[in-house]
Design an enzyme around this catalytic site. Structure first.
Site, PDB file in Angstrom:
ATOM      1  CG  ASP A  39      50.535 -10.648  57.803  1.00  0.00           C
ATOM      2  OD1 ASP A  39      51.214 -11.684  57.694  1.00  0.00           O
ATOM      3  OD2 ASP A  39      50.431  -9.815  56.888  1.00  0.00           O
ATOM      4  CG  HIS A  56      55.330 -19.380  62.212  1.00  0.00           C
ATOM      5  ND1 HIS A  56      54.502 -18.372  61.758  1.00  0.00           N
ATOM      6  CD2 HIS A  56      55.854 -19.944  61.088  1.00  0.00           C
ATOM      7  CE1 HIS A  56      54.521 -18.348  60.429  1.00  0.00           C
ATOM      8  NE2 HIS A  56      55.353 -19.279  60.004  1.00  0.00           N
ATOM      9  CG  LEU A 150      38.177 -14.725  75.370  1.00  0.00           C
ATOM     10  CD1 LEU A 150      37.682 -13.369  74.866  1.00  0.00           C
ATOM     11  CD2 LEU A 150      39.706 -14.752  75.397  1.00  0.00           C
TER      12      LEU A 150
HETATM   13  C1  FPP Z   1      51.341 -14.829  59.560  1.00  0.00           C
HETATM   14  O1  FPP Z   1      52.690 -14.596  59.534  1.00  0.00           O
HETATM   15  C2  FPP Z   1      50.916 -15.791  60.524  1.00  0.00           C
HETATM   16  C3  FPP Z   1      50.244 -16.961  60.286  1.00  0.00           C
HETATM   17  C4  FPP Z   1      50.576 -17.964  59.262  1.00  0.00           C
HETATM   18  C5  FPP Z   1      49.107 -17.263  61.142  1.00  0.00           C
HETATM   19  C6  FPP Z   1      49.358 -17.065  62.603  1.00  0.00           C
HETATM   20  C7  FPP Z   1      50.198 -18.106  63.181  1.00  0.00           C
HETATM   21  C8  FPP Z   1      50.742 -18.046  64.406  1.00  0.00           C
HETATM   22  C9  FPP Z   1      50.520 -16.921  65.343  1.00  0.00           C
HETATM   23  C10 FPP Z   1      51.599 -19.158  64.839  1.00  0.00           C
HETATM   24  C11 FPP Z   1      50.809 -20.211  65.524  1.00  0.00           C
HETATM   25  C12 FPP Z   1      50.148 -21.119  64.581  1.00  0.00           C
HETATM   26  C13 FPP Z   1      48.961 -21.754  64.820  1.00  0.00           C
HETATM   27  C14 FPP Z   1      48.426 -22.599  63.706  1.00  0.00           C
HETATM   28  C15 FPP Z   1      48.187 -21.611  66.071  1.00  0.00           C
HETATM   29  P1  FPP Z   1      53.390 -14.773  58.125  1.00  0.00           P
HETATM   30  O2  FPP Z   1      54.125 -16.053  58.151  1.00  0.00           O
HETATM   31  O3  FPP Z   1      52.374 -14.639  57.029  1.00  0.00           O
HETATM   32  O4  FPP Z   1      54.330 -13.537  58.134  1.00  0.00           O
HETATM   33  P2  FPP Z   1      54.922 -12.753  56.861  1.00  0.00           P
HETATM   34  O5  FPP Z   1      53.745 -12.102  56.174  1.00  0.00           O
HETATM   35  O6  FPP Z   1      55.835 -11.772  57.494  1.00  0.00           O
HETATM   36  O7  FPP Z   1      55.631 -13.775  56.023  1.00  0.00           O
END
Ligand code: FPP
Length: 263
Positions: A39, A56, A150
């Site tokens: 997150d 992302h 893994l």
């Molecule tokens: C949360 O950050 C992250 C996600 C939506 C999931 C994890 C995604 C990645 C690591 C990017 C790669 C994507 C895929 C599908 C492999 P957020 O956007 O909720 O952050 P915030 O809470 O600060 O808004």
């Protein structure tokens, strides 16, 4: 502890990692399965006056670092919350960016993951993913299915409640067909109907960005998982952060409802 022997990453392991690996194996208490709620990508980007998509993109770099580090120190299972069912409600542009990142980076990294003996699997509502994502995921799953390093699982279009409900539906159907008896349903039988059926329960659940919630992740499976929450945003989460989480796990006493003297 099973160490991944034919990983190239493992043969180029740094001295620092060698020392940690020895330390962790001496303690003999390495989590077998680590699940992560990644997150904070959006906030990481906004703090830098950047578009959320940059967060992302950096988040993908963290995934690469953590997969490599987890493989090097001999973690057996790593399950990453990459896209929840609720994430479909984000603006379409953001959903498209996330799906494209998945396709582009899996295409790019698949050979390296395979050469490093990583076995790729998914949990979640696979059929709701875009065709391009399903294609590369199917190819990845097929190519790596005999690997024994893994086990890397992407939770995609996943939510814990969705998984429990689809399991209940399958069970109800079997009862209707008389292929399952109501009295035979127990924890082990129920678990077999979840999309997580091939994974042991997580020993350690890590959440980045400081939020104190589970967000519909692995609701059934985390019954006795140890939790580790760090304020670090996912794009800043690196192998040292992973080691800190494992050290914290090492210091816990897991009682599973018993008292210390019984352990
Ligand atoms: C949360 O950050 C992250 C996600 C939506 C999931 C994890 C995604 C990645 C690591 C990017 C790669 C994507 C895929 C599908 C492999 P957020 O956007 O909720 O952050 P915030 O809470 O600060 O808004």
């Amino acid at each position: 502890m099973e160490i991944n022997n034919i990983s190239i990453w493992n043969s180029t392991i740094s001295n620092e990692e060698k020392i940690l690996k020895e330390k962790f194996s001496e303690i003999g208490n390495l989590p077998k399965h680590i699940a992560i709620i990644m997150d904070g990508n959006g906030r990481w980007a906004i703090n830098r006056n950047l578009d959320r998509s940059y967060g992302h993109k950096e988040g993908i770099e963290s995934i690469k670092k953590i997969v490599k580090a987890a493989s090097n120190i001999g973690i057996n299972y790593l399950t990453l919350y990459a896209f929840s069912i609720e994430n479909w409600n984000r603006p379409k542009e953001e959903v498209d960016i996330l799906m494209n990142l998945l396709v582009i980076h899996l295409n790019k990294e698949l050979d390296q993951l395979h050469r490093n003996n990583v076995k790729i699997t998914t949990i979640g509502n696979f059929s709701s993913l875009p065709a391009t994502a399903q294609e590369i995921l199917n190819e990845s799953i097929e190519m790596t299915k005999h690997n024994n390093g893994l086990n890397l699982t992407f939770a995609l279009s996943y939510s814990g409640r969705w998984d429990i409900i689809q399991a209940v539906k399958k069970i109800a159907n079997e009862i209707k067909l008389e292929t399952l008896e109501i009295n035979d349903i127990d924890v082990d039988i129920f678990s077999q109907y979840l999309t997580t059926r091939n994974l042991p329960d997580p020993d350690l659940l890590i959440r980045t960005s400081g939020e104190m919630r589970i967000s519909n992740y692995l609701l059934w499976e985390i019954a006795y998982s140890e939790m580790y929450i760090t304020d670090t945003f996912w794009p800043d989460f690196n192998r040292n952060e992973l080691y800190k989480a494992i050290e914290s796990f090492n210091s816990r006493e897991r009682r599973f409802g018993k008292i210390s003297e019984q352990l």
